[in-house]
Design an enzyme around this catalytic site. Sequence first.
Site, PDB file in Angstrom:
ATOM      1  N   ASP A  38       0.842  -1.205   0.000  1.00  0.00           N
ATOM      2  CA  ASP A  38       0.000   0.000   0.000  1.00  0.00           C
ATOM      3  C   ASP A  38       0.871   1.247   0.000  1.00  0.00           C
ATOM      4  O   ASP A  38       2.036   1.182   0.383  1.00  0.00           O
ATOM      5  CB  ASP A  38      -0.874   0.021   1.264  1.00  0.00           C
ATOM      6  CG  ASP A  38      -2.159  -0.749   1.062  1.00  0.00           C
ATOM      7  OD1 ASP A  38      -2.424  -1.166  -0.082  1.00  0.00           O
ATOM      8  OD2 ASP A  38      -2.892  -0.935   2.050  1.00  0.00           O
ATOM      9  N   LYS A  60      -3.728   2.999  -2.995  1.00  0.00           N
ATOM     10  CA  LYS A  60      -4.978   3.627  -3.447  1.00  0.00           C
ATOM     11  C   LYS A  60      -5.462   4.635  -2.414  1.00  0.00           C
ATOM     12  O   LYS A  60      -6.379   4.390  -1.655  1.00  0.00           O
ATOM     13  CB  LYS A  60      -6.055   2.595  -3.732  1.00  0.00           C
ATOM     14  CG  LYS A  60      -6.224   1.552  -2.644  1.00  0.00           C
ATOM     15  CD  LYS A  60      -7.282   0.564  -3.059  1.00  0.00           C
ATOM     16  CE  LYS A  60      -7.484  -0.497  -2.015  1.00  0.00           C
ATOM     17  NZ  LYS A  60      -7.947  -0.007  -0.722  1.00  0.00           N
ATOM     18  N   MET A 179      -9.209   8.902   8.672  1.00  0.00           N
ATOM     19  CA  MET A 179      -9.767   9.375   7.392  1.00  0.00           C
ATOM     20  C   MET A 179     -10.783  10.497   7.601  1.00  0.00           C
ATOM     21  O   MET A 179     -11.807  10.554   6.918  1.00  0.00           O
ATOM     22  CB  MET A 179     -10.448   8.212   6.630  1.00  0.00           C
ATOM     23  CG  MET A 179      -9.484   7.096   6.274  1.00  0.00           C
ATOM     24  SD  MET A 179     -10.330   5.626   5.642  1.00  0.00           S
ATOM     25  CE  MET A 179     -10.746   4.776   7.167  1.00  0.00           C
TER      26      MET A 179
HETATM   27  N1  SAH Z   1      -4.731   0.214   8.739  1.00  0.00           N
HETATM   28  C1  SAH Z   1      -4.337   1.570   9.031  1.00  0.00           C
HETATM   29  C2  SAH Z   1      -5.424   2.578   8.725  1.00  0.00           C
HETATM   30  C3  SAH Z   1      -5.798   2.638   7.249  1.00  0.00           C
HETATM   31  S1  SAH Z   1      -6.999   3.866   6.911  1.00  0.00           S
HETATM   32  C4  SAH Z   1      -3.911   1.651  10.497  1.00  0.00           C
HETATM   33  O1  SAH Z   1      -4.154   0.726  11.267  1.00  0.00           O
HETATM   34  O2  SAH Z   1      -3.312   2.658  10.883  1.00  0.00           O
HETATM   35  C5  SAH Z   1      -5.982   5.228   6.441  1.00  0.00           C
HETATM   36  C6  SAH Z   1      -6.049   6.323   7.480  1.00  0.00           C
HETATM   37  O3  SAH Z   1      -5.202   5.996   8.567  1.00  0.00           O
HETATM   38  C7  SAH Z   1      -5.580   7.678   7.012  1.00  0.00           C
HETATM   39  O4  SAH Z   1      -6.591   8.395   6.338  1.00  0.00           O
HETATM   40  C8  SAH Z   1      -5.252   8.342   8.340  1.00  0.00           C
HETATM   41  O5  SAH Z   1      -6.396   8.773   9.012  1.00  0.00           O
HETATM   42  C9  SAH Z   1      -4.668   7.177   9.115  1.00  0.00           C
HETATM   43  N2  SAH Z   1      -3.212   7.118   9.041  1.00  0.00           N
HETATM   44  C10 SAH Z   1      -2.452   6.144   8.512  1.00  0.00           C
HETATM   45  N3  SAH Z   1      -1.142   6.382   8.724  1.00  0.00           N
HETATM   46  C11 SAH Z   1      -1.070   7.556   9.419  1.00  0.00           C
HETATM   47  C12 SAH Z   1      -0.022   8.320   9.979  1.00  0.00           C
HETATM   48  N4  SAH Z   1       1.256   7.949   9.876  1.00  0.00           N
HETATM   49  N5  SAH Z   1      -0.346   9.448  10.648  1.00  0.00           N
HETATM   50  C13 SAH Z   1      -1.610   9.834  10.803  1.00  0.00           C
HETATM   51  N6  SAH Z   1      -2.645   9.157  10.298  1.00  0.00           N
HETATM   52  C14 SAH Z   1      -2.387   8.019   9.629  1.00  0.00           C
END
Ligand code: SAH
Length: 239
Positions: A38, A60, A179
Amino acid sequence: MNTHQPLVTLVGAGPGDPDLLTLKAVKALQAASVVLVDDLVHPDVLAHAPASARIIHVGKRGGCQSTPQAFIEKLMVQEALAGETVVRLKGGDPLIFGRGGEEKAHLEAQGIAVRVVNGLTAGLAAAHDLGAALTHRAHAHGVVMVTGHASGAGPLPPVDWPQLAQTAHDCKLTLVVYMGVQSAAALEMGLLQGLPPDTPVAVVEHASQPRQRHALGQLQGLQKLLADEQLGSPAIIII
Ligand code: SAH
């Protein structure tokens, strides 16, 4: 003949800092022959895969150019059936948002075994960067991880923000919104129907990474805070 049952390992890559990978994630990557990645995954994480491994980027980002989910799932099935050692590398924890659950169900329905290596989810990394305890005994009984993106286009009705705010208020729950940047206006308006305007909020962009930026404010003014500080995705909003 390949006698092994086809297997895909869903691996959580953590929130960005490559040092936050688990040892299990490193071992899975070392054993991989194909890695589907990803776009929120830090490039240094891929250094753990053998040089001979095929790395396929299938990112994506919401709203951006994307590899359709159906294509990603088809590719995983195809590679697993061909006898490859497939790692599906996903940001944070593979089963927190990001469609990991759907990918797992799809693979299992095709007779492919799925192993999950969990990862540190972004919401926890964001709280860490703030030095904030999501469950400080004086402030919260618990935490809700919720998506700000649920528009109702998916299988469930949209998030009922006023109701959630009321529950968070009554039950003393911290909200950790994934998100949520695009829908910050709706979020602010909805949550103000159940939470006081001066409820503290924090926004953390790129948690756990050198480019991390964050801002603190109040629920009333959340959207303005994001605009003033020019904070964008990926970000976690903590309320
Ligand atoms: N599986 C991932 C989340 C995927 S959804 C997890 O467990 O973290 C994607 C969302 O995750 C983004 O829109 C944002 O809100 C958050 N996100 C992912 N990485 C991030 C980061 N390093 N800092 C802040 N938000 C993050």
